[in-house]
Design an enzyme around this catalytic site. Structure first.
Site, PDB file in Angstrom:
ATOM      1  N   GLU B  59      -6.395  17.018  11.549  1.00  0.00           N
ATOM      2  CA  GLU B  59      -6.929  16.556  12.217  1.00  0.00           C
ATOM      3  C   GLU B  59      -7.465  16.375  12.531  1.00  0.00           C
ATOM      4  OE1 GLU B  59      -6.725  19.044   9.097  1.00  0.00           O
ATOM      5  OE2 GLU B  59      -6.737  20.930   9.051  1.00  0.00           O
ATOM      6  N   PHE B 121     -14.307  31.047   0.020  1.00  0.00           N
ATOM      7  CA  PHE B 121     -12.599  30.076   0.306  1.00  0.00           C
ATOM      8  C   PHE B 121     -12.308  29.767   1.431  1.00  0.00           C
ATOM      9  CE2 PHE B 121      -8.488  29.727   1.242  1.00  0.00           C
ATOM     10  CZ  PHE B 121      -8.059  28.929   0.423  1.00  0.00           C
ATOM     11  N   GLN B 122     -12.000  28.102   1.459  1.00  0.00           N
ATOM     12  CA  GLN B 122     -12.265  27.320   2.546  1.00  0.00           C
ATOM     13  C   GLN B 122     -13.889  27.187   3.463  1.00  0.00           C
ATOM     14  OE1 GLN B 122      -8.722  27.405   5.153  1.00  0.00           O
ATOM     15  NE2 GLN B 122      -7.680  26.054   3.355  1.00  0.00           N
ATOM     16  N   LYS B 171     -15.506  33.724  11.678  1.00  0.00           N
ATOM     17  CA  LYS B 171     -14.556  34.595  12.295  1.00  0.00           C
ATOM     18  C   LYS B 171     -14.169  35.773  12.278  1.00  0.00           C
ATOM     19  CE  LYS B 171      -9.643  35.395   9.935  1.00  0.00           C
ATOM     20  NZ  LYS B 171      -9.018  34.932   8.486  1.00  0.00           N
ATOM     21  N   MET B 473      -7.239  -8.982   8.759  1.00  0.00           N
ATOM     22  CA  MET B 473      -9.209  -8.879   8.574  1.00  0.00           C
ATOM     23  C   MET B 473      -9.073  -9.155   7.324  1.00  0.00           C
ATOM     24  SD  MET B 473     -10.225  -9.981  11.368  1.00  0.00           S
ATOM     25  CE  MET B 473     -10.654  -9.280  12.688  1.00  0.00           C
TER      26      MET B 473
END
Ligand SMILES: Cc1ncc(C[n+]2csc(CCOP(=O)(O)OP(=O)(O)O)c2C)c(N)n1
Ligand SMILES: [Mg+2]
Lengths: 79, 560
Positions: B59, B121-122, B171, B473
């Site tokens: 993502e 969940f999630q 959802k 760097m």
């Protein structure tokens, strides 16, 4: 430390209070007191916020003003 | 929003299909994303939609692709992710977009409203997380609000100072059915209300100045005010400098252009800024990487500050005149001829005296010379992205761009892993232009999974991998400021990058000697598809000049 009292009017939208608190903390202001109420007729909320900081209050006013749901911000005192 | 009126009225929609209908209303043709449980109804609606979806492989890759897509064009970038870990993986991209003021809209799935707040969940409070890393965010709790919220999301992303907006959609809202016409949507009142501009004070400062400098930032490109800026440069003849994000706004051929200022800025830029008596700041914000020690930044200069964001005025440096609003309108109001011939000459002389040198002893490849060679030979309208580190600063120093949308680099956030997915977004946005990702061996590995996206969509992205087998760097800073204690910056066990590229059907080549550079660069640029050119450089090479932290910009180091 300078103490300031802000009056903020807002559209009573999702998490608007949380946004104000987040910006206030992030920009370096401590919160000494808060009161908030909503006019259910107009859906406009009024928030009184007592804050203190070493930083100039304009810094916070400008940042709160940028939040999308804010209608106005004023500094009521500068003690 | 007149175009909304043309929509057929009263169509039957689910939340998911309505999402894509509204995206199309806003001209969205491409989205970047990754599916999962709580966003499945949206992906089901995608199945029937004309919107093209680019499956990224993380993502964060999707978010950066959306950022690259937006930055390479004037379109809004759109990314999507599922709830919980999908949403948290977007966060770095949102933070990056916030820091660089990039208009993207992120759609996240959320657990059903009934389950929200139950540690389902999630489930993660992405709405809460968004407060610190978006310009604004929404959580849709009623299907009747969905279209309006989405319209507001696009409007907010684009209005005033641009930025990322997140829309969290549970959802059940994605599944809910609605009969709606899209023509009765409330318009968003424009939040940005700026006081009328008074230029008298600024004009007087400008006409009195003997040593003015124009300090140009990323705001110019975002305001689409390149022409107005260049006209301003021509009319005033002012010596000018650019921030990292401003690169490309000033005509690189302009004889008064001194290059980038700040920590790795040119000597001519930093010296001129320090000596100036007036700074005309356009769409820039006195970032600490630009100013060095703030109290000693341009100590004798008055300031005229052009910006769209009131909160940037007086934030880090007091403005003697503030010009708030649209640069396209405000720049011409101040474009007056100045009599500063002596100052121009001095600046031009300093530029000539302090030009870049590419004579580098030995056989080993000198990265700045390679970047200059690419810059000189790449096709017109090439879009270059970078990762973060030494290679990024070398690209900024040694490549020339004709538009800020041709140089995409993570400025405010300095996010390693930006370059490859941003190049993917840029290539989707500008399919016929050459896109080159300049990356480092450390940064490349941070979103290396996106090679799979390049493979899947056969994107002809070129990758220049500058391999110093170091987090260069950080290694440079350890050598300079931490007594050479090289803590955790060695990457000498890097994978075989050629084999890695080949595993994704990407042609790849490694070179190690100067004599190989010209042919290899030509081969990369001429190749039809994706190509990775790895150049091996000396691990000890440093970026110069360098202004040490918390030091005035005229006290730059030029070598050890
Ligand atoms: C996500 C992230 N983590 C850590 C850093 C700190 N950091 C800045 S530059 C750098 C080294 C980058 O190494 P590489 O990509 O190989 O570039 P080089 O400097 O060697 O050219 C690191 C670790 C960062 N900018 N971003
Ligand atoms: Mg490296």
């Amino acid at each position: 430390m300078n103490n300031y009292q802000l009056t903020i009017t807002v559209d009573d939208k999702q998490v608007v209070l949380e946004r104000i608190l987040q910006v206030t903390r992030y920009r370096g202001f401590l919160i000494d007191g808060i009161s908030a109420d909503v006019n259910t007729g107009t859906n406009i909320g009024t928030i009184h916020l007592m804050v203190k900081s070493e930083r100039p209050i304009e810094l916070l006013v400008d940042q709160i003003n940028k939040l999308i749901d804010i209608k106005s911000v004023s500094v009521d005192n500068n003690t | 929003m007149n175009r909304l009126k043309n929509m057929a009225s009263d169509q039957k929609h689910t939340g998911g299909s309505l999402l894509f209908a509204v995206l199309q209303e806003h001209g969205v043709k491409h989205v970047f994303g990754y599916p999962g449980g709580a966003i499945m109804p949206i992906y089901d609606a995608l199945y029937d939609s004309e919107v093209e979806h680019y499956l990224c492989r993380h993502e964060q890759g999707a978010a950066f692709a959306a950022v690259g897509y937006a930055r390479a064009s004037d379109k809004v970038g759109v990314c999507m992710a599922t709830s919980g870990p999908g949403a948290t993986n977007l966060i770095t991209g949102l933070a990056d977009a916030l820091a660089d003021s990039i208009p993207i809209v992120a759609i996240t799935g959320q657990v059903p409203t009934a389950a929200m707040g139950s540690d389902a969940f999630q489930e993660i409070d992405v709405f809460g997380l968004s407060l610190a890393c978006t310009k604004h965010s929404f959580q849709v709790t009623d299907i009747n609000d969905l279209a309006s919220v989405l319209h507001q999301a696009f409007a907010i992303a684009l209005e005033g100072r641009q930025g990322p907006v997140l829309v969290d959609i549970p959802k059940d809202i994605q599944l809910a059915e609605i009969n709606c016409s899209l023509d009765d949507l409330s318009q968003l009142p424009n939040k940005v209300k700026l006081p009328p501009v008074d230029v008298t004070n600024a004009i007087s400062l400008l006409s009195k100045a003997k040593k003015p400098i124009l300090y140009v930032g990323g705001g110019v490109g975002m305001a689409n005010a390149i022409d107005e800026l260049r006209e301003f440069c021509n009319k005033t003849g002012m010596p000018c400098v650019s921030t990292l994000k401003g690169l490309g706004a000033i005509d690189p051929e302009n004889e008064n252009y001194l290059g980038m200022l700040g920590m790795h800025g040119t000597k001519a830029s930093n010296l001129a800024v320090q000596e100036s008596d007036l700074l005309v700041v356009v769409g820039a914000r006195f970032d600490d990487r630009v100013t060095g020690k703030l109290d000693e930044f341009a100590p004798n200069a008055k300031v005229i500050h052009f910006d769209i964001d009131t909160a940037e005025i007086n934030k880090r440096r007091k403005a003697d005149a503030a010009i708030l609003g649209d640069l396209k309108i405000n720049l011409p109001a101040l474009a007056i001829p100045l009599s500063i011939a002596d100052w121009q000459k001095r600046c031009q002389q300093s530029k000539a005296d302090n030009g870049w040198r590419y004579d580098h002893p030995g056989e080993k490849i000198y990265a700045p010379a390679v970047l200059k060679e690419i810059s000189d030979t790449m096709p017109k309208n090439t879009c270059v992205t970078t990762d973060v580190g030494q290679h990024q600063m070398w690209a900024a120093q040694h490549m020339l761009f004709n538009d800020p949308s041709d140089f995409l680099t993570s400025g405010g956030m300095g996010t390693m892993g930006f370059g490859l997915p941003a190049a993917i977004g840029a290539q989707v946005s500008r399919p016929t232009d050459c896109v080159i990702a300049v990356s480092g061996d450390g940064s490349f590995m941070m979103n290396v999974q996106e090679l799979a996206t390049i493979k899947r969509f056969q994107l002809p992205v070129k990758i220049l991998l500058i391999d110093n087998a170091k987090l260069g760097m950080v290694r440079q800073w350890q050598d300079l400021f931490f007594n050479g204690r090289l803590s955790e910056t060695d990457l000498s066990d890097n994978p075989d990058f050629i084999m890695l590229a080949n595993a994704f059907d990407i042609k790849a080549k490694e070179i190690t000697k100067k004599s190989e550079v010209t042919a290899a660069v030509a081969e990369m640029l001429d190749h039809d598809g994706a190509y990775l050119l790895k150049i091996k450089i000396d691990a000890e090479d440093n970026v110069w000049p360098l202004v040490p932290p918390n030091t005035a910009n005229d006290k730059m180091m030029e070598s050890i």
